[in-house]
Design an enzyme around this catalytic site. Structure first.
Site, PDB file in Angstrom:
ATOM      1  N   ASP A  22       0.770  -1.198  -0.014  1.00 28.26           N
ATOM      2  CA  ASP A  22       0.030  -0.007  -0.060  1.00 28.26           C
ATOM      3  C   ASP A  22       1.047   1.295  -0.140  1.00 28.26           C
ATOM      4  OD1 ASP A  22      -2.139   1.469   0.133  1.00 28.26           O
ATOM      5  OD2 ASP A  22      -2.734   1.017   2.177  1.00 28.26           O
ATOM      6  N   ASN A  24       1.536   3.283  -2.814  1.00 31.58           N
ATOM      7  CA  ASN A  24       2.093   3.864  -4.108  1.00 31.58           C
ATOM      8  C   ASN A  24       1.559   5.160  -4.548  1.00 31.58           C
ATOM      9  OD1 ASN A  24       3.175   1.217  -4.271  1.00 31.58           O
ATOM     10  ND2 ASN A  24       2.027   0.372  -5.877  1.00 31.58           N
ATOM     11  N   HIS A  39       3.001   3.030  -8.951  1.00 27.52           N
ATOM     12  CA  HIS A  39       2.963   1.762  -9.333  1.00 27.52           C
ATOM     13  C   HIS A  39       4.068   1.098  -9.767  1.00 27.52           C
ATOM     14  CE1 HIS A  39      -1.031   2.051  -7.588  1.00 27.52           C
ATOM     15  NE2 HIS A  39      -1.559   2.663  -8.806  1.00 27.52           N
ATOM     16  N   LEU A 133      10.663 -20.822  -4.598  1.00 27.43           N
ATOM     17  CA  LEU A 133       9.900 -19.928  -3.811  1.00 27.43           C
ATOM     18  C   LEU A 133       8.679 -19.854  -4.504  1.00 27.43           C
ATOM     19  CD1 LEU A 133       9.230 -17.366  -2.058  1.00 27.43           C
ATOM     20  CD2 LEU A 133      10.323 -15.897  -3.537  1.00 27.43           C
ATOM     21  N   SER A 198      -8.297  -5.204   5.081  1.00 31.62           N
ATOM     22  CA  SER A 198      -8.926  -4.874   3.772  1.00 31.62           C
ATOM     23  C   SER A 198      -9.338  -6.342   3.026  1.00 31.62           C
ATOM     24  CB  SER A 198      -8.050  -4.034   2.757  1.00 31.62           C
ATOM     25  OG  SER A 198      -7.847  -2.736   3.414  1.00 31.62           O
TER      26      SER A 198
HETATM   27  C1  FPP Z   1      -1.335   0.136  -3.318  1.00 32.12           C
HETATM   28  O1  FPP Z   1      -1.251   1.338  -3.807  1.00 32.12           O
HETATM   29  C2  FPP Z   1      -1.110  -0.645  -4.434  1.00 32.12           C
HETATM   30  C3  FPP Z   1      -1.971  -1.082  -5.509  1.00 32.12           C
HETATM   31  C4  FPP Z   1      -3.500  -1.131  -5.476  1.00 32.12           C
HETATM   32  C5  FPP Z   1      -1.493  -1.946  -6.531  1.00 32.12           C
HETATM   33  C6  FPP Z   1      -0.178  -2.585  -6.370  1.00 32.12           C
HETATM   34  C7  FPP Z   1       0.514  -2.763  -7.814  1.00 32.12           C
HETATM   35  C8  FPP Z   1       1.744  -2.928  -7.988  1.00 32.12           C
HETATM   36  C9  FPP Z   1       3.045  -2.705  -7.077  1.00 32.12           C
HETATM   37  C10 FPP Z   1       2.331  -2.939  -9.404  1.00 32.12           C
HETATM   38  C11 FPP Z   1       1.903  -4.259 -10.210  1.00 32.12           C
HETATM   39  C12 FPP Z   1       2.099  -5.372  -9.425  1.00 32.12           C
HETATM   40  C13 FPP Z   1       2.738  -6.459  -9.925  1.00 32.12           C
HETATM   41  C14 FPP Z   1       2.795  -7.756  -9.057  1.00 32.12           C
HETATM   42  C15 FPP Z   1       3.322  -6.482 -11.131  1.00 32.12           C
HETATM   43  P1  FPP Z   1      -2.383   2.773  -3.638  1.00 32.12           P
HETATM   44  O2  FPP Z   1      -2.319   2.816  -5.105  1.00 32.12           O
HETATM   45  O3  FPP Z   1      -3.476   2.131  -3.018  1.00 32.12           O
HETATM   46  O4  FPP Z   1      -1.792   3.585  -2.707  1.00 32.12           O
HETATM   47  P2  FPP Z   1      -2.395   5.018  -1.898  1.00 32.12           P
HETATM   48  O5  FPP Z   1      -2.953   4.242  -0.750  1.00 32.12           O
HETATM   49  O6  FPP Z   1      -1.278   5.824  -1.451  1.00 32.12           O
HETATM   50  O7  FPP Z   1      -3.299   5.444  -3.235  1.00 32.12           O
END
Ligand code: FPP
Length: 248
Positions: A22, A24, A39, A133, A198
């Site tokens: 979480d 990104n 992301h 893994l 969540s």
């Molecule tokens: C949460 O951050 C992250 C996600 C919903 C997506 C996670 C995806 C990746 C790391 C990239 C793709 C993954 C793979 C395995 C190829 P958020 O967007 O909810 O952050 P925020 O809460 O700060 O808005």
């Protein structure tokens, strides 16, 4: 880093670590960048954490990559995330094979966009013989969806006369979950300072140790993973018993 790693007790490394990646979006916002770049940076963390987990003997790593609820994000972000998934799987297959990583996925996969679904199947097929893994991507996943699906599978078997309701125990129920055959996570990590589950692995985390860190996912790497494992190793897991009953 070497110092952190040397503090980890090898035979107390969790077999299975689950992570709610979480932060990104907030990471990107803080830097004045579009969310999608957050992301993209998050993928770097996925790579680093996967490598680090393999290095210390973790057998399963489950990452919450896209929840059932994430469909309600702006369409451009959903498209970007799906694109990133395809790009990442295609780009990482060689590295996964080199490092002995098997790719798996849980969730309502058939409802993913066709290209994402196809790439995922290819990725799983091409890494199926790796044993070091297992990297489990939770995609279009929610725990309530998974539990309801298990209930339906078992109800159908019962209705068909193949299963007696009184025979449904934990083992039978687990055999109908998407994580069938995978041991429950001993450690669940959530980044970005949020302290919620969540809708992630609700059944499987019944006894997991929870670790929350304020670090945003793109800043979570090897060092942060090792710190989480050390925190886990300092805790006493009693499973409802008292300290004196635990084998030392
Ligand atoms: C949460 O951050 C992250 C996600 C919903 C997506 C996670 C995806 C990746 C790391 C990239 C793709 C993954 C793979 C395995 C190829 P958020 O967007 O909810 O952050 P925020 O809460 O700060 O808005």
């Amino acid at each position: 880093m070497t110092d952190l790693k040397s503090q980890i007790i090898p035979d107390k490394v969790p077999q299975h670590i689950a992570i709610i990646m979480d932060g990104n979006g907030r990471w990107a916002k803080q830097k004045g960048m579009p969310r999608v770049l957050g992301h993209r940076s998050g993928v770097k963390s996925v790579r680093e954490v996967t490598e680090a987990a393999g290095e210390i003997g973790v057998k399963y790593l489950t990452l919450y990559a896209f929840s059932t609820e994430n469909w309600s994000r702006p369409p451009a972000e959903v498209t970007a995330l799906m694109g990133l998934l395809v790009e990442t799987i295609r780009g990482e297959i060689r590295e996964l094979n080199k490092n002995g990583v098997r790719l798996m996925a849980i969730g309502d996969l058939e409802a993913l966009p066709a290209e994402s679904y196809r790439t995922l199947l290819e990725g799983m097929e091409q890494t199926k013989n790796n044993t070091r893994l297992t990297l489990v991507l939770a995609l279009n996943y929610s725990a309530k969806w998974e539990i309801l699906r298990a209930a339906r599978i078992l109800a159908e078997q019962a209705a068909a006369g193949a299963l007696r309701p009184q025979d449904i125990d934990e083992t039978v129920f687990e055999s109908a979950l998407s994580t069938r055959g995978i041991p429950d996570p001993e450690l669940l990590i959530r980044t970005s300072g949020e302290t919620r589950i969540s809708n992630f692995l609700l059944w499987q985390i019944a006894y997991a140790e929870l670790y929350f860190t304020p670090v945003f996912w793109p800043d979570f790497g090897k060092k942060e993973l090792f710190e989480a494992i050390l925190s886990y190793q300092r805790r006493e897991r009693r499973f409802g018993m008292i300290s004196e009953q635990l084998a030392r």
